[in-house]
Write a protein that holds these residues in place. Structure first.
Motif, mmCIF file in Angstrom:
data_model
loop_
_atom_site.group_PDB
_atom_site.id
_atom_site.type_symbol
_atom_site.label_atom_id
_atom_site.label_comp_id
_atom_site.label_asym_id
_atom_site.label_seq_id
_atom_site.Cartn_x
_atom_site.Cartn_y
_atom_site.Cartn_z
ATOM 1 N N ALA A 242 0.858 -1.181 0.000
ATOM 2 C CA ALA A 242 0.000 0.000 0.000
ATOM 3 C C ALA A 242 0.895 1.232 0.000
ATOM 4 N N THR A 243 0.319 2.360 -0.448
ATOM 5 C CA THR A 243 1.071 3.609 -0.421
ATOM 6 C C THR A 243 0.261 4.698 0.279
ATOM 7 N N PRO B 210 -4.172 3.244 -2.039
ATOM 8 C CA PRO B 210 -3.847 2.440 -3.213
ATOM 9 C C PRO B 210 -3.095 1.203 -2.708
ATOM 10 N N ALA B 211 -3.611 0.028 -3.030
ATOM 11 C CA ALA B 211 -3.056 -1.188 -2.436
ATOM 12 C C ALA B 211 -3.402 -2.389 -3.300
ATOM 13 N N GLY B 212 -2.619 -3.438 -3.128
ATOM 14 C CA GLY B 212 -2.910 -4.663 -3.842
ATOM 15 C C GLY B 212 -1.888 -5.736 -3.544
ATOM 16 N N HIS B 213 -2.031 -6.832 -4.239
ATOM 17 C CA HIS B 213 -1.211 -8.014 -3.997
ATOM 18 C C HIS B 213 0.098 -7.971 -4.775
ATOM 19 N N ARG C 163 3.263 0.048 -9.097
ATOM 20 C CA ARG C 163 2.290 -0.460 -10.072
ATOM 21 C C ARG C 163 0.866 -0.338 -9.546
ATOM 22 N N GLU C 164 0.622 -0.780 -8.317
ATOM 23 C CA GLU C 164 -0.729 -0.731 -7.764
ATOM 24 C C GLU C 164 -1.246 0.704 -7.672
ATOM 25 N N THR C 165 -0.389 1.625 -7.280
ATOM 26 C CA THR C 165 -0.813 3.017 -7.188
ATOM 27 C C THR C 165 -1.209 3.552 -8.555
ATOM 28 N N LEU C 166 -0.419 3.254 -9.574
ATOM 29 C CA LEU C 166 -0.753 3.693 -10.928
ATOM 30 C C LEU C 166 -2.043 3.041 -11.415
ATOM 31 N N PHE D 53 4.179 1.872 2.137
ATOM 32 C CA PHE D 53 5.212 2.812 1.736
ATOM 33 C C PHE D 53 4.676 4.236 1.739
ATOM 34 N N ALA D 54 5.564 5.187 2.021
ATOM 35 C CA ALA D 54 5.270 6.605 1.817
ATOM 36 C C ALA D 54 5.789 6.971 0.440
ATOM 37 N N GLY D 55 5.146 7.965 -0.165
ATOM 38 C CA GLY D 55 5.610 8.405 -1.465
ATOM 39 C C GLY D 55 5.068 9.769 -1.805
ATOM 40 N N LYS D 56 5.513 10.260 -2.941
ATOM 41 C CA LYS D 56 5.002 11.550 -3.402
ATOM 42 C C LYS D 56 4.467 11.390 -4.817
ATOM 43 N N ALA D 57 3.419 12.156 -5.104
ATOM 44 C CA ALA D 57 2.784 12.129 -6.425
ATOM 45 C C ALA D 57 3.677 12.858 -7.422
ATOM 46 N N LEU D 58 3.855 12.268 -8.585
ATOM 47 C CA LEU D 58 4.675 12.866 -9.622
ATOM 48 C C LEU D 58 3.837 13.390 -10.785
ATOM 49 N N GLN D 59 3.011 12.509 -11.350
ATOM 50 C CA GLN D 59 2.249 12.885 -12.543
ATOM 51 C C GLN D 59 0.980 12.048 -12.603
ATOM 52 N N GLN D 60 -0.122 12.718 -12.947
ATOM 53 C CA GLN D 60 -1.387 12.012 -13.110
ATOM 54 C C GLN D 60 -1.635 11.730 -14.586
#
Length: 148
Positions: free
Chosen positions: A10-11, A35-38, A51-54, A86-93
């Motif tokens: 997850a993120t 955003p999460a998945g296997h 990948r899951e976040t995208l 995980f922590a993260g930052k958004a780059l591009q939608q």
């Protein structure tokens, strides 16, 4: 009896006090989740999180740290999940990108907006991961050791 945990990622993506969540259909309910998945075969945990976040939000993200590793047994089905968050930052939608089946839309909510809707949490891990992120304690991505 054979018991096997399910490995998930997850993120937590924050932007100006709002968190990127996924509004999705799960077990006949509309819920909110990170955003999460296997984890998939031949994929690293970091690759899976990106990948899951995208796939679920249409956002490219950069991971910045590990928030925690959680064990959760879902009361609805008794399945145990090991979640690496995980922590993260958004780059591009990519707004035209189709989202995974069952995903209604990405949603940006504050922690207070999320807290006001506990009946919509996919699980207790949703606010817990955000709260753990908000403590400011992140572990380096190098904590995750991929096979050489």
């Amino acid at each position: 009896m054979h018991w096997q945990p399910h490995i998930t990622v997850a993120t937590v993506i924050e932007d100006q006090g709002r968190f990127l969540l996924v509004e999705e259909l799960a077990e006949g309910r509309t819920v909110l989740n990170q955003p999460a998945g296997h984890l998939e075969a031949n994929e690293s945990l970091l690759q899976a999180a990106i990948r899951e976040t995208l796939e679920e939000t249409g956002w490219d993200v950069q991971l910045t740290g590990v928030i925690g590793i959680y064990l959760y047994t879902a009361p609805s089905n008794g399945v145990t999940y090991q979640r690496v968050c995980f922590a993260g930052k958004a780059l591009q939608q990519h707004p035209a990108r189709p989202l995974d089946e069952g995903i209604i839309a990405p949603r940006w909510l504050t922690r207070d907006e999320l807290a006001a809707q506990p009946q919509r949490w996919r699980s207790e891990l949703v606010p817990r991961c955000i709260d753990d992120y908000l403590t400011g304690e992140l572990f380096p991505l190098s904590l995750i050791r991929d096979p050489a």
